[in-house]
Design a protein around this motif. Sequence first.
Motif, short mmCIF file in Angstrom:
data_model
loop_
_atom_site.label_atom_id
_atom_site.label_comp_id
_atom_site.label_asym_id
_atom_site.label_seq_id
_atom_site.Cartn_x
_atom_site.Cartn_y
_atom_site.Cartn_z
N LYS A 31 19.52 46.00 -15.44
CA LYS A 31 19.37 45.72 -14.01
C LYS A 31 18.10 46.41 -13.52
O LYS A 31 17.93 47.61 -13.69
CB LYS A 31 20.58 46.25 -13.27
CG LYS A 31 20.57 45.94 -11.78
CD LYS A 31 21.69 46.64 -11.07
CE LYS A 31 22.82 45.66 -10.84
NZ LYS A 31 23.86 46.24 -9.99
N LEU A 32 17.19 45.62 -12.93
CA LEU A 32 15.93 46.16 -12.44
C LEU A 32 16.18 47.06 -11.24
O LEU A 32 16.73 46.63 -10.23
CB LEU A 32 14.98 45.02 -12.04
CG LEU A 32 13.60 45.42 -11.53
CD1 LEU A 32 12.82 46.15 -12.62
CD2 LEU A 32 12.84 44.19 -11.07
N GLU A 33 15.81 48.35 -11.38
CA GLU A 33 15.96 49.30 -10.27
C GLU A 33 14.69 49.41 -9.46
O GLU A 33 14.74 49.50 -8.24
CB GLU A 33 16.35 50.68 -10.80
CG GLU A 33 17.80 50.80 -11.15
CD GLU A 33 18.20 52.26 -11.35
OE1 GLU A 33 17.34 53.14 -11.53
OE2 GLU A 33 19.41 52.50 -11.33
N SER A 34 13.54 49.41 -10.14
CA SER A 34 12.27 49.53 -9.41
C SER A 34 11.09 49.18 -10.31
O SER A 34 11.21 49.15 -11.53
CB SER A 34 12.10 50.94 -8.87
OG SER A 34 11.97 51.87 -9.93
N VAL A 35 9.97 48.94 -9.65
CA VAL A 35 8.68 48.78 -10.32
C VAL A 35 7.66 49.46 -9.42
O VAL A 35 7.69 49.30 -8.21
CB VAL A 35 8.35 47.30 -10.59
CG1 VAL A 35 8.27 46.51 -9.32
CG2 VAL A 35 7.06 47.16 -11.39
N ASP A 36 6.78 50.29 -10.02
CA ASP A 36 5.83 51.03 -9.19
C ASP A 36 4.43 50.44 -9.27
O ASP A 36 4.21 49.38 -9.87
CB ASP A 36 5.86 52.53 -9.53
CG ASP A 36 5.30 52.83 -10.91
OD1 ASP A 36 4.65 51.96 -11.52
OD2 ASP A 36 5.51 53.96 -11.38
N GLY A 37 3.47 51.14 -8.68
CA GLY A 37 2.10 50.67 -8.61
C GLY A 37 1.42 50.53 -9.96
O GLY A 37 0.41 49.84 -10.08
N HIS A 38 1.95 51.17 -10.98
CA HIS A 38 1.38 51.08 -12.33
C HIS A 38 2.20 50.13 -13.21
O HIS A 38 2.03 50.13 -14.42
CB HIS A 38 1.32 52.47 -12.98
CG HIS A 38 0.46 53.43 -12.21
ND1 HIS A 38 -0.91 53.38 -12.24
CD2 HIS A 38 0.80 54.43 -11.36
CE1 HIS A 38 -1.39 54.33 -11.45
NE2 HIS A 38 -0.37 54.98 -10.90
N TYR A 39 3.09 49.38 -12.56
CA TYR A 39 3.98 48.43 -13.24
C TYR A 39 4.95 49.12 -14.19
O TYR A 39 5.46 48.51 -15.13
CB TYR A 39 3.19 47.33 -13.95
CG TYR A 39 2.60 46.33 -12.99
CD1 TYR A 39 3.29 45.18 -12.64
CD2 TYR A 39 1.37 46.55 -12.41
CE1 TYR A 39 2.75 44.27 -11.74
CE2 TYR A 39 0.82 45.66 -11.50
CZ TYR A 39 1.51 44.51 -11.19
OH TYR A 39 0.99 43.62 -10.30
#
Length: 109
Positions: A31-39
């Motif tokens: 389950k995708l929790e997050s993705v940040d600026g650096h992927y």
Amino acid sequence: MAVSIPRATIADAVGQEVTVELLDGATYRGKLESVDGHYNVRLALALVRSKSGEYSAAGTVTLPGPRVKLLRLPSAMRDAPFFKEVVSGVIAARAKKRKDGKKAGKKSK
């Protein structure tokens, strides 16, 4: 066809099941929790399949963006505006290519 997906489009999939393939051949599904600026991708309840084919539970993992080869989003995401633009652009490019190919194939008398 490989497409570079904007982070905002990936963020729309937060809370959904995704598959992430890494450059070393390992595949994570969770389950995708997050993705940040650096992927960098954070998955919960992740299962990992090693490149040798063995499965194991990985729990919550953070996968470094530079190691991600492929991020497979849920099929429901195909209706996202970004993908509609990509598809219409691909269709237009193919039509232009066919049209240009037919012009080049004509013989002059």
